[in-house]
Design a protein around this motif. Structure first.
Motif, PDB file in Angstrom:
ATOM      1  N   GLU A  45       0.826  -1.205   0.000  1.00 38.57           N
ATOM      2  CA  GLU A  45       0.000   0.000   0.000  1.00 38.57           C
ATOM      3  C   GLU A  45       0.860   1.255   0.000  1.00 38.57           C
ATOM      4  OE1 GLU A  45      -2.402  -0.660   3.431  1.00 38.57           O
ATOM      5  OE2 GLU A  45      -3.766  -2.049   2.411  1.00 38.57           O
ATOM      6  N   ARG A  46       2.012   1.193   0.691  1.00 36.88           N
ATOM      7  CA  ARG A  46       2.914   2.353   0.748  1.00 36.88           C
ATOM      8  C   ARG A  46       3.607   2.593  -0.588  1.00 36.88           C
ATOM      9  NH1 ARG A  46       5.082   3.033   6.042  1.00 36.88           N
ATOM     10  NH2 ARG A  46       6.716   4.360   5.135  1.00 36.88           N
ATOM     11  N   THR A  47       3.946   1.519  -1.296  1.00 35.79           N
ATOM     12  CA  THR A  47       4.725   1.654  -2.533  1.00 35.79           C
ATOM     13  C   THR A  47       3.871   1.613  -3.791  1.00 35.79           C
ATOM     14  OG1 THR A  47       5.090  -0.741  -2.649  1.00 35.79           O
ATOM     15  CG2 THR A  47       6.732   0.568  -1.458  1.00 35.79           C
ATOM     16  N   GLY A  48       2.673   1.082  -3.683  1.00 40.06           N
ATOM     17  CA  GLY A  48       1.820   0.945  -4.850  1.00 40.06           C
ATOM     18  C   GLY A  48       2.201  -0.202  -5.762  1.00 40.06           C
ATOM     19  N   ARG A  49       3.051  -1.091  -5.296  1.00 39.50           N
ATOM     20  CA  ARG A  49       3.490  -2.218  -6.135  1.00 39.50           C
ATOM     21  C   ARG A  49       2.793  -3.496  -5.682  1.00 39.50           C
ATOM     22  NH1 ARG A  49       9.754  -4.215  -7.371  1.00 39.50           N
ATOM     23  NH2 ARG A  49       9.199  -5.644  -9.067  1.00 39.50           N
ATOM     24  N   SER A  50       2.305  -4.264  -6.646  1.00 36.68           N
ATOM     25  CA  SER A  50       1.621  -5.516  -6.334  1.00 36.68           C
ATOM     26  C   SER A  50       2.638  -6.629  -6.110  1.00 36.68           C
ATOM     27  CB  SER A  50       0.671  -5.892  -7.462  1.00 36.68           C
ATOM     28  OG  SER A  50       1.389  -6.159  -8.655  1.00 36.68           O
ATOM     29  N   TYR A  51       2.157  -7.715  -5.541  1.00 42.40           N
ATOM     30  CA  TYR A  51       3.041  -8.829  -5.235  1.00 42.40           C
ATOM     31  C   TYR A  51       2.258 -10.135  -5.269  1.00 42.40           C
ATOM     32  CZ  TYR A  51       0.812  -8.510  -0.663  1.00 42.40           C
ATOM     33  OH  TYR A  51      -0.111  -8.479   0.344  1.00 42.40           O
ATOM     34  N   SER A  52       2.998 -11.230  -5.343  1.00 49.52           N
ATOM     35  CA  SER A  52       2.435 -12.564  -5.229  1.00 49.52           C
ATOM     36  C   SER A  52       3.262 -13.315  -4.202  1.00 49.52           C
ATOM     37  CB  SER A  52       2.484 -13.288  -6.581  1.00 49.52           C
ATOM     38  OG  SER A  52       1.864 -14.552  -6.517  1.00 49.52           O
ATOM     39  N   ILE A  53       2.608 -14.219  -3.448  1.00 47.24           N
ATOM     40  CA  ILE A  53       3.294 -14.949  -2.389  1.00 47.24           C
ATOM     41  C   ILE A  53       3.378 -16.431  -2.735  1.00 47.24           C
ATOM     42  CG2 ILE A  53       3.221 -15.697   0.020  1.00 47.24           C
ATOM     43  CD1 ILE A  53       1.893 -13.114   0.754  1.00 47.24           C
ATOM     44  N   ILE A  54       4.578 -16.979  -2.578  1.00 49.67           N
ATOM     45  CA  ILE A  54       4.789 -18.418  -2.689  1.00 49.67           C
ATOM     46  C   ILE A  54       5.203 -18.944  -1.316  1.00 49.67           C
ATOM     47  CG2 ILE A  54       6.242 -20.242  -3.665  1.00 49.67           C
ATOM     48  CD1 ILE A  54       6.489 -18.542  -6.183  1.00 49.67           C
ATOM     49  N   SER A  55       4.524 -19.949  -0.842  1.00 50.75           N
ATOM     50  CA  SER A  55       4.916 -20.649   0.391  1.00 50.75           C
ATOM     51  C   SER A  55       5.828 -21.794  -0.026  1.00 50.75           C
ATOM     52  CB  SER A  55       3.671 -21.179   1.115  1.00 50.75           C
ATOM     53  OG  SER A  55       4.032 -21.933   2.250  1.00 50.75           O
ATOM     54  N   ARG A  56       7.138 -21.568   0.090  1.00 49.95           N
ATOM     55  CA  ARG A  56       8.118 -22.565  -0.373  1.00 49.95           C
ATOM     56  C   ARG A  56       8.409 -23.543   0.748  1.00 49.95           C
ATOM     57  NH1 ARG A  56      12.424 -25.992  -0.116  1.00 49.95           N
ATOM     58  NH2 ARG A  56      12.977 -24.678   1.642  1.00 49.95           N
ATOM     59  N   SER A  57       8.283 -24.829   0.419  1.00 46.54           N
ATOM     60  CA  SER A  57       8.566 -25.849   1.420  1.00 46.54           C
ATOM     61  C   SER A  57       9.314 -27.013   0.779  1.00 46.54           C
ATOM     62  CB  SER A  57       7.276 -26.304   2.100  1.00 46.54           C
ATOM     63  OG  SER A  57       7.562 -27.097   3.240  1.00 46.54           O
ATOM     64  N   ASP A  58       9.287 -28.136   1.450  1.00 43.07           N
ATOM     65  CA  ASP A  58      10.143 -29.266   1.129  1.00 43.07           C
ATOM     66  C   ASP A  58       9.651 -30.051  -0.082  1.00 43.07           C
ATOM     67  OD1 ASP A  58      12.176 -31.233   1.646  1.00 43.07           O
ATOM     68  OD2 ASP A  58      10.633 -32.476   2.577  1.00 43.07           O
ATOM     69  N   SER A  59      10.571 -30.444  -0.943  1.00 44.45           N
ATOM     70  CA  SER A  59      10.219 -31.239  -2.123  1.00 44.45           C
ATOM     71  C   SER A  59       9.866 -32.678  -1.761  1.00 44.45           C
ATOM     72  CB  SER A  59      11.384 -31.230  -3.122  1.00 44.45           C
ATOM     73  OG  SER A  59      12.536 -31.842  -2.557  1.00 44.45           O
ATOM     74  N   THR A  60      10.108 -33.066  -0.520  1.00 41.23           N
ATOM     75  CA  THR A  60       9.687 -34.397  -0.067  1.00 41.23           C
ATOM     76  C   THR A  60       8.508 -34.304   0.902  1.00 41.23           C
ATOM     77  OG1 THR A  60      11.422 -34.424   1.630  1.00 41.23           O
ATOM     78  CG2 THR A  60      11.933 -35.456  -0.474  1.00 41.23           C
ATOM     79  N   LEU A  61       7.766 -33.188   0.802  1.00 47.14           N
ATOM     80  CA  LEU A  61       6.435 -33.037   1.408  1.00 47.14           C
ATOM     81  C   LEU A  61       6.436 -32.857   2.917  1.00 47.14           C
ATOM     82  CD1 LEU A  61       4.527 -35.754  -0.693  1.00 47.14           C
ATOM     83  CD2 LEU A  61       4.830 -33.321  -1.209  1.00 47.14           C
ATOM     84  N   ARG A  62       7.548 -32.429   3.500  1.00 49.45           N
ATOM     85  CA  ARG A  62       7.581 -32.169   4.936  1.00 49.45           C
ATOM     86  C   ARG A  62       7.380 -30.681   5.193  1.00 49.45           C
ATOM     87  NH1 ARG A  62      13.368 -34.256   6.138  1.00 49.45           N
ATOM     88  NH2 ARG A  62      13.621 -33.127   4.178  1.00 49.45           N
ATOM     89  N   GLY A  63       6.557 -30.349   6.175  1.00 53.57           N
ATOM     90  CA  GLY A  63       6.321 -28.953   6.505  1.00 53.57           C
ATOM     91  C   GLY A  63       4.908 -28.744   7.003  1.00 53.57           C
ATOM     92  N   HIS A  64       4.602 -27.512   7.396  1.00 59.32           N
ATOM     93  CA  HIS A  64       3.312 -27.182   7.998  1.00 59.32           C
ATOM     94  C   HIS A  64       2.259 -26.877   6.923  1.00 59.32           C
ATOM     95  CE1 HIS A  64       4.727 -27.217  12.121  1.00 59.32           C
ATOM     96  NE2 HIS A  64       5.713 -26.403  11.814  1.00 59.32           N
ATOM     97  N   PHE A  65       1.825 -27.910   6.240  1.00 63.91           N
ATOM     98  CA  PHE A  65       0.681 -27.799   5.343  1.00 63.91           C
ATOM     99  C   PHE A  65      -0.465 -28.576   5.960  1.00 63.91           C
ATOM    100  CE2 PHE A  65      -2.119 -29.560   2.116  1.00 63.91           C
ATOM    101  CZ  PHE A  65      -2.462 -28.421   1.398  1.00 63.91           C
ATOM    102  N   PRO A  66      -1.679 -27.986   5.979  1.00 63.50           N
ATOM    103  CA  PRO A  66      -2.132 -26.755   5.327  1.00 63.50           C
ATOM    104  C   PRO A  66      -2.065 -25.511   6.204  1.00 63.50           C
ATOM    105  CG  PRO A  66      -4.020 -27.919   6.169  1.00 63.50           C
ATOM    106  CD  PRO A  66      -2.824 -28.759   6.542  1.00 63.50           C
ATOM    107  N   ALA A  67      -1.449 -25.607   7.386  1.00 57.90           N
ATOM    108  CA  ALA A  67      -1.491 -24.488   8.326  1.00 57.90           C
ATOM    109  C   ALA A  67      -0.981 -23.191   7.700  1.00 57.90           C
ATOM    110  CB  ALA A  67      -0.672 -24.832   9.575  1.00 57.90           C
ATOM    111  N   GLU A  68       0.132 -23.282   6.937  1.00 56.45           N
ATOM    112  CA  GLU A  68       0.726 -22.053   6.409  1.00 56.45           C
ATOM    113  C   GLU A  68      -0.095 -21.458   5.267  1.00 56.45           C
ATOM    114  OE1 GLU A  68       5.292 -21.945   7.465  1.00 56.45           O
ATOM    115  OE2 GLU A  68       4.910 -23.518   6.003  1.00 56.45           O
ATOM    116  N   THR A  69      -0.576 -22.280   4.369  1.00 64.87           N
ATOM    117  CA  THR A  69      -1.403 -21.729   3.286  1.00 64.87           C
ATOM    118  C   THR A  69      -2.743 -21.239   3.827  1.00 64.87           C
ATOM    119  OG1 THR A  69      -2.084 -23.992   2.749  1.00 64.87           O
ATOM    120  CG2 THR A  69      -0.315 -23.033   1.428  1.00 64.87           C
ATOM    121  N   ASP A  70      -3.279 -21.896   4.852  1.00 68.60           N
ATOM    122  CA  ASP A  70      -4.499 -21.392   5.480  1.00 68.60           C
ATOM    123  C   ASP A  70      -4.266 -20.005   6.080  1.00 68.60           C
ATOM    124  OD1 ASP A  70      -5.830 -23.711   4.833  1.00 68.60           O
ATOM    125  OD2 ASP A  70      -5.774 -24.563   6.860  1.00 68.60           O
ATOM    126  N   ALA A  71      -3.106 -19.816   6.703  1.00 67.92           N
ATOM    127  CA  ALA A  71      -2.790 -18.516   7.298  1.00 67.92           C
ATOM    128  C   ALA A  71      -2.688 -17.435   6.232  1.00 67.92           C
ATOM    129  CB  ALA A  71      -1.490 -18.608   8.092  1.00 67.92           C
TER     130      ALA A  71
END
Length: 473
Positions: A110-136
């Motif tokens: 909002e301060r800069t006027g520039r848009s963005y996209s978010i990627i939740s990068r995690s483990d290629s062997t499926l370890r991590g807090h899914f779906p907690a992080e994408t839900d957040a």
């Protein structure tokens, strides 16, 4: 088959030969042009430092104040990584981190006027807090139309084909649920079919039959237009699993995603490293050599091994057998029983300092027997104590190592932020495929040094030794 998994081990060559030919055109120039047209910046929220495995000349942050994010939004760079290290904390803390970053990003935008996209990068062997992080991330802003699951990582031999996720082992593709990674004490799972994996991880909230598939047949046969048609149908936070066997497959998906977002779709990504770089328009380039990396001192180099996965232990064994680095062990059982960690660590610090001062390379490693707690939280706490000890040892060294290799995601994150005080660094590139080299900014305790983030689950048995040989010149 394994523990209820319904995917079989297959010959890699046979399965690959049965697939359609890849999309024939390089799409990176179109991705770059689209990002320039939209002025959109890609922020990759990295749950450990290994997500920078495929990018170069890219900034990584370990703090996310609104001021820091404004600085990056004002930069022309198309991508910025934010190291959350959320895989090393419990789900509640991971959710809080993601909410805080998402809200700060919105304020900075909002301060800069520039848009963005978010990627939740995690483990290629499926370890991590899914779906907690994408839900957040979905809760922090407008509801998402779709959540894309993209764990393919070519440099590490991870491929998704017909909805099933595989790990390359020699000439075979082994279903992910049949590998040691699926037995993780915190993030274990039973299904290699990503549709069933989503149902498993969401506790049944998302039924496998409701999961959308963006198949290799559509990606290769219909290209960006076909992929876009699939994405345009996503609504109500639908989960979509994405096939990918090559970087070109991910280029097709990335371009379709950019077009979908430009048309108003809100997408959240849960991906491994390969997609994150491609979504930001960063092409692959050759690995670094010794001439590309400036040594910071004439002392020996330091290797720190905290990861316990079998691949890390095998790589450590090959390094120790070579005699190229002198060993110093951190005995974990004795550490946990010690009532005075600082005193317990002093002789280890002294031993490392003597090796480095003599110009030899040193490898500090945790004893190889994995000690777990009675539940997930106590296991994480043991891991935190061990990692903190590695941090304390590194911070207390009275000499500056010529270079530092940190083996393991949590290990490399904690050393970067706590031992070396890195708040901002530039990713120079990769010393071996999937193994990035950071150059910390001037305000760190290791300014301008070569800090190698070596994932626990990447490389063959000799990879750690090869990386040390390159750095040693």
């Amino acid at each position: 088959m394994h523990r209820g998994d319904d995917v079989a081990v297959v010959e890699k060559a046979a399965l690959f030969s049965s697939l359609p030919e890849p999309w024939p055109r390089d799409l990176i120039p179109q991705i770059q042009a689209s990002l320039r047209e939209t002025s959109q910046k890609v922020f990759v929220l990295d749950d450990d430092p290994t997500g920078t495995q495929t990018v170069h000349d890219t900034i990584v942050l370990t703090e996310w104040s609104v001021a820091a994010l404004i600085r990056e939004l004002e930069s022309a760079d198309p991508v910025c990584y934010i190291l959350t290290n959320s895989r090393g904390v419990n789900a509640a803390k991971a959710v809080a981190l993601n909410l805080e970053i998402a809200r700060n990003l919105r304020a900075a935008s909002e301060r800069t006027g520039r848009s963005y996209s978010i990627i939740s990068r995690s483990d290629s062997t499926l370890r991590g807090h899914f779906p907690a992080e994408t839900d957040a991330l979905a809760a922090a802003d407008a509801p998402a139309d779709g959540v894309l699951i993209i764990p393919a990582f070519m440099a590490g031999g991870r491929f998704t084909i017909h909805g099933a996720h595989y790990v390359e082992e020699g000439s075979l593709l082994v279903p992910a649920a049949q590998t040691p990674y699926a037995k993780d004490v915190v993030f274990g799972y039973q299904h290699s079919d990503l549709r069933r994996w989503v149902e498993e991880k969401t506790g049944g909230r998302v039924n496998s039959a409701a999961v959308v598939s963006l198949s290799i047949d559509v990606i290769r046969g219909e290209g960006p237009d076909g992929a876009l048609a699939k994405l345009e149908k996503l609504a109500g936070g639908a989960v979509c699993v994405v096939d990918a066997v090559s970087e070109r497959d991910l280029e097709v998906v990335a371009l379709a995603c950019i077009r979908a977002e430009a048309a108003g779709k809100r997408l959240i990504y849960r991906s491994a490293a390969s997609f994150a770089g491609i979504r930001g328009g960063i092409p692959l380039r050759p690995t670094l050599n010794a001439a590309d990396i400036r040594p910071l001192s004439e002392y020996g180099g330091l290797v720190v091994v905290g990861s316990y996965v079998k691949k890390s232990s095998d790589q450590l064994a090959a390094l120790l057998a070579s005699g190229m680095a002198k060993p110093v062990e951190l005995p974990v059982a004795q550490l946990l029983a010690s009532g005075d960690a600082a005193s317990f660590l002093t002789p280890i610090v002294d031993a490392l300092a003597a090796i480095l001062r003599g110009g030899d390379h040193a490898v500090l490693y945790t004893s190889r027997e994995l000690i777990s707690g009675s539940d997930d939280e106590s296991s994480l706490e043991i891991g935190r104590r061990v990692s903190q000890s590695l941090v304390d040892i590194t911070r207390r060294l009275p000499v500056v190592p010529r270079f530092i290799i940190a083996k393991g995601g949590i290990t490399s994150s904690d050393l970067a932020t706590d031992a070396l005080g890195i708040k901002r660094a530039r990713v120079l590139g990769q010393i071996l495929p999937g193994i990035p080299v950071w150059q910390p900014d001037a305000d760190s305790r290791y300014p301008g040094g070569a800090y190698v983030v070596f994932p626990g689950n990447v490389g063959d048995d000799g990879a750690l030794l090869r990386a040390l040989r390159i750095l040693a010149g």
